[in-house]
Enzyme design. Structure first.
Site, PDB file in Angstrom:
ATOM      1  N   ASP A 156      75.749 -42.702-141.616  1.00 26.55           N
ATOM      2  CA  ASP A 156      75.872 -42.982-140.178  1.00 26.55           C
ATOM      3  C   ASP A 156      75.407 -41.757-139.400  1.00 26.55           C
ATOM      4  O   ASP A 156      75.634 -40.630-139.837  1.00 26.55           O
ATOM      5  CB  ASP A 156      77.337 -43.288-139.817  1.00 26.55           C
ATOM      6  CG  ASP A 156      77.453 -44.137-138.569  1.00 26.55           C
ATOM      7  OD1 ASP A 156      77.903 -45.288-138.658  1.00 26.55           O
ATOM      8  OD2 ASP A 156      77.081 -43.628-137.477  1.00 26.55           O
ATOM      9  N   GLY A 179      79.302 -44.881-133.555  1.00 26.80           N
ATOM     10  CA  GLY A 179      80.491 -44.974-134.410  1.00 26.80           C
ATOM     11  C   GLY A 179      81.288 -43.685-134.368  1.00 26.80           C
ATOM     12  O   GLY A 179      80.915 -42.747-133.664  1.00 26.80           O
ATOM     13  N   SER A 189      73.139 -49.950-136.180  1.00 25.61           N
ATOM     14  CA  SER A 189      72.474 -50.305-134.915  1.00 25.61           C
ATOM     15  C   SER A 189      73.507 -50.243-133.798  1.00 25.61           C
ATOM     16  O   SER A 189      74.643 -50.694-133.994  1.00 25.61           O
ATOM     17  CB  SER A 189      71.929 -51.744-134.955  1.00 25.61           C
ATOM     18  OG  SER A 189      71.482 -52.121-133.656  1.00 25.61           O
ATOM     19  N   ALA A 244      72.790 -57.055-141.387  1.00 30.80           N
ATOM     20  CA  ALA A 244      73.616 -57.533-140.272  1.00 30.80           C
ATOM     21  C   ALA A 244      72.721 -57.952-139.115  1.00 30.80           C
ATOM     22  O   ALA A 244      72.230 -57.115-138.362  1.00 30.80           O
ATOM     23  CB  ALA A 244      74.564 -56.425-139.821  1.00 30.80           C
ATOM     24  N   TYR A 281      67.437 -54.898-127.982  1.00 34.06           N
ATOM     25  CA  TYR A 281      68.332 -55.305-129.073  1.00 34.06           C
ATOM     26  C   TYR A 281      67.837 -56.590-129.732  1.00 34.06           C
ATOM     27  O   TYR A 281      67.643 -56.649-130.950  1.00 34.06           O
ATOM     28  CB  TYR A 281      69.730 -55.504-128.505  1.00 34.06           C
ATOM     29  CG  TYR A 281      70.803 -55.852-129.532  1.00 34.06           C
ATOM     30  CD1 TYR A 281      71.205 -54.919-130.486  1.00 34.06           C
ATOM     31  CD2 TYR A 281      71.430 -57.095-129.523  1.00 34.06           C
ATOM     32  CE1 TYR A 281      72.211 -55.226-131.410  1.00 34.06           C
ATOM     33  CE2 TYR A 281      72.428 -57.405-130.435  1.00 34.06           C
ATOM     34  CZ  TYR A 281      72.818 -56.466-131.372  1.00 34.06           C
ATOM     35  OH  TYR A 281      73.812 -56.777-132.285  1.00 34.06           O
TER      36      TYR A 281
HETATM   37  P1  NAD Z   1      79.213 -50.167-133.964  1.00 34.07           P
HETATM   38  O1  NAD Z   1      78.470 -49.542-132.814  1.00 34.07           O
HETATM   39  O2  NAD Z   1      80.674 -49.975-134.022  1.00 34.07           O
HETATM   40  O3  NAD Z   1      78.578 -49.712-135.353  1.00 34.07           O
HETATM   41  C1  NAD Z   1      77.223 -49.431-135.542  1.00 34.07           C
HETATM   42  C2  NAD Z   1      77.112 -48.140-136.343  1.00 34.07           C
HETATM   43  O4  NAD Z   1      75.736 -47.830-136.605  1.00 34.07           O
HETATM   44  C3  NAD Z   1      77.691 -46.936-135.596  1.00 34.07           C
HETATM   45  O5  NAD Z   1      78.604 -46.246-136.413  1.00 34.07           O
HETATM   46  C4  NAD Z   1      76.469 -46.076-135.265  1.00 34.07           C
HETATM   47  O6  NAD Z   1      76.773 -44.703-135.182  1.00 34.07           O
HETATM   48  C5  NAD Z   1      75.539 -46.430-136.441  1.00 34.07           C
HETATM   49  N1  NAD Z   1      74.126 -46.181-136.172  1.00 34.07           N
HETATM   50  C6  NAD Z   1      73.396 -46.584-135.093  1.00 34.07           C
HETATM   51  N2  NAD Z   1      72.117 -46.152-135.221  1.00 34.07           N
HETATM   52  C7  NAD Z   1      72.046 -45.492-136.405  1.00 34.07           C
HETATM   53  C8  NAD Z   1      70.991 -44.823-137.086  1.00 34.07           C
HETATM   54  N3  NAD Z   1      69.754 -44.746-136.576  1.00 34.07           N
HETATM   55  N4  NAD Z   1      71.256 -44.251-138.295  1.00 34.07           N
HETATM   56  C9  NAD Z   1      72.498 -44.309-138.827  1.00 34.07           C
HETATM   57  N5  NAD Z   1      73.536 -44.923-138.220  1.00 34.07           N
HETATM   58  C10 NAD Z   1      73.313 -45.514-137.024  1.00 34.07           C
HETATM   59  O7  NAD Z   1      78.861 -51.727-133.935  1.00 34.07           O
HETATM   60  P2  NAD Z   1      79.424 -52.923-134.845  1.00 34.07           P
HETATM   61  O8  NAD Z   1      80.043 -53.916-133.951  1.00 34.07           O
HETATM   62  O9  NAD Z   1      80.194 -52.394-135.993  1.00 34.07           O
HETATM   63  O10 NAD Z   1      78.054 -53.551-135.359  1.00 34.07           O
HETATM   64  C11 NAD Z   1      77.582 -53.337-136.690  1.00 34.07           C
HETATM   65  C12 NAD Z   1      76.361 -54.196-136.949  1.00 34.07           C
HETATM   66  O11 NAD Z   1      76.690 -55.579-136.785  1.00 34.07           O
HETATM   67  C13 NAD Z   1      75.208 -53.914-135.988  1.00 34.07           C
HETATM   68  O12 NAD Z   1      73.980 -53.995-136.697  1.00 34.07           O
HETATM   69  C14 NAD Z   1      75.294 -55.034-134.980  1.00 34.07           C
HETATM   70  O13 NAD Z   1      74.039 -55.353-134.416  1.00 34.07           O
HETATM   71  C15 NAD Z   1      75.822 -56.187-135.846  1.00 34.07           C
HETATM   72  N6  NAD Z   1      76.558 -57.177-135.023  1.00 34.07           N
HETATM   73  C16 NAD Z   1      77.823 -56.938-134.575  1.00 34.07           C
HETATM   74  C17 NAD Z   1      78.463 -57.892-133.791  1.00 34.07           C
HETATM   75  C18 NAD Z   1      79.878 -57.714-133.300  1.00 34.07           C
HETATM   76  O14 NAD Z   1      80.405 -58.609-132.618  1.00 34.07           O
HETATM   77  N7  NAD Z   1      80.583 -56.654-133.618  1.00 34.07           N
HETATM   78  C19 NAD Z   1      77.801 -59.090-133.447  1.00 34.07           C
HETATM   79  C20 NAD Z   1      76.497 -59.278-133.898  1.00 34.07           C
HETATM   80  C21 NAD Z   1      75.885 -58.331-134.704  1.00 34.07           C
END
Ligand code: NAD
Ligand code: UDP
Length: 328
Positions: free
Chosen positions: A33, A38, A76, A115, A146
């Site tokens: 990460d 995060g 992401s 994801a 996005y």
């Molecule tokens: P989040 O922001 O809590 O987690 C995403 C993590 O990715 C973070 O820890 C961030 O630091 C890390 N990150 C971002 N860019 C990075 C990079 N270039 N290199 C390394 N790490 C990186 O979000 P989440 O809700 O846990 O989402 C996780 C995944 O699930 C994402 O891909 C998101 O698109 C997908 N998603 C989530 C939801 C939801 O409702 N939570 C819905 C649809 C899709």
């Protein structure tokens, strides 16, 4: 047989819960990460876990942490506030980041789960949304950083499956909530609960008639694991089909928190989807998956977490005020 699993985005909301689930299955986890959205706070409980190994790294830069059996690509920015702030980074992680993760899986013959998101459907004209629907996405609007990154990632995953024979899976995730959701990243459930607990006004955008379908995190993770263990290469929706207007969601938060906060209306963000509900026939048939936790039960299950976040913020604020007082 237990596996050596690599998770990108491990310090995020979903990545950290997935880590817990995969460790419980007996696997070891290499977590990556860049901590852009995060927090290490989400992984604090794993500090002395010998089967967990964390690397702070941006996946847009190629990486290799030795042989792995499975890659879960979750990195992401995910909340509209985060990906609006980090537009270019979001496009990069959904393109070069996903490609680097796929290259690694290809090198080690590892399985791959990506994801993806209901945002691939954009502002859908078909309701509920089945996986066969191609979507209605504005390619140049504010959400495009996005939506198009995620759609490009899906194309990359399918290309690595077709041309490089990588054993891939695509999960289209619908709005998920639960403990470890960032209290300040602007998503609706965290905003409403924090506002209710602080007795602030609940900010409904637009007239609140737009809909979302909210899935509790433990149900969502169960869906991920079932898909990971299956051999389904086409996208699978994982989300709770129970659909709520945002106004009713605000009222549910008020009921669960017992808060006397008011509901106020603010402008609707550009291109905010008017409706969203997963058709989960495929997940039901192929994975035997079904969500179990309804919205009000789920909201109750996250209350303690958000109460502690609010208390921490208040104490941090009081500390600053106290220090300011000392300096006066
Ligand atoms: P989040 O922001 O809590 O987690 C995403 C993590 O990715 C973070 O820890 C961030 O630091 C890390 N990150 C971002 N860019 C990075 C990079 N270039 N290199 C390394 N790490 C990186 O979000 P989440 O809700 O846990 O989402 C996780 C995944 O699930 C994402 O891909 C998101 O698109 C997908 N998603 C989530 C939801 C939801 O409702 N939570 C819905 C649809 C899709
Ligand atoms: N929303 C709202 N008030 C808030 C935050 C969000 O009314 O304080 C609305 C937002 O306009 C959208 C829905 O809630 O219609 C879900 O927003 P979120 O940011 O959680 O995720 P999205 O599903 O839009 O990606």
């Amino acid at each position: 047989m237990t596996k050596r699993v690599l998770i990108t985005g491990v310090a995020g909301f979903l990545g950290s819960h997935l880590t817990d689930a995969l460790l419980s299955e007996g696997n070891s986890v290499v977590g990556i990460d860049n901590l852009s959205t995060g927090s290490l706070e989400n992984l604090k409980h794993l500090q002395s876990e010998p089967r967990f190994d964390f690397h702070q790294h941006d996946i847009c830069v190629p990486f290799d942490f030795d042989k792995i059996d499975y890659v879960f690509n979750f990195a992401s920015p995910a909340s509209p506030e985060d990906y609006s702030r980090l537009g270019i980074e979001t496009l990069e992680v959904g393109s070069s980041g996903t490609r680097n993760a796929l290259e690694l899986a290809s090198k080690y013959g590892a399985k791959f789960l990506h994801a993806s998101t209901s945002e691939c459907y954009g502002d859908p004209t078909i309701h509920p949304q089945p996986e066969e629907y191609w979507g209605n996405v504005n390619p140049v609007g504010p959400r495009s950083v996005y939506d198009e990154a995620k759609r490009f990632s899906e194309a990359l995953v399918m290309a690595y499956h077709r041309y490089r024979k990588v054993d891939t899976r695509l999960v289209r995730i619908f709005n998920t909530y639960g403990p470890r959701l960032h209290a300040e990243d602007g998503r609706v459930i965290s905003n409403f609960i924090v506002q209710a607990l602080q007795r602030d006004d609940l900010t409904v955008y637009g007239d609140g008639s737009q809909t979302r379908s909210f899935c509790y995190v433990s149900d969502e993770i169960d869906g991920f694991l079932r898909l990971a263990h299956s051999d389904q290469h086409l996208p699978v929706n994982i989300g709770n089909p129970s659909e709520w207007t945002i106004l009713d969601c605000a009222r549910a938060v008020l009921r669960v928190t017992g808060s006397a906060s008011r509901i106020v209306f603010k402008p609707l963000p550009v291109d905010d989807p008017t409706q969203r509900q997963p058709d989960i026939t495929r997940a039901r048939q192929l994975l035997g998956w079904e969500p179990k936790i309804d919205l009000e039960t789920g909201l109750r299950l996250c209350l303690e977490y958000f109460q502690s976040r609010v208390a921490m913020n208040i104490s941090a604020h009081e500390k600053t005020e106290f220090e300011k007082g000392l300096r006066r």
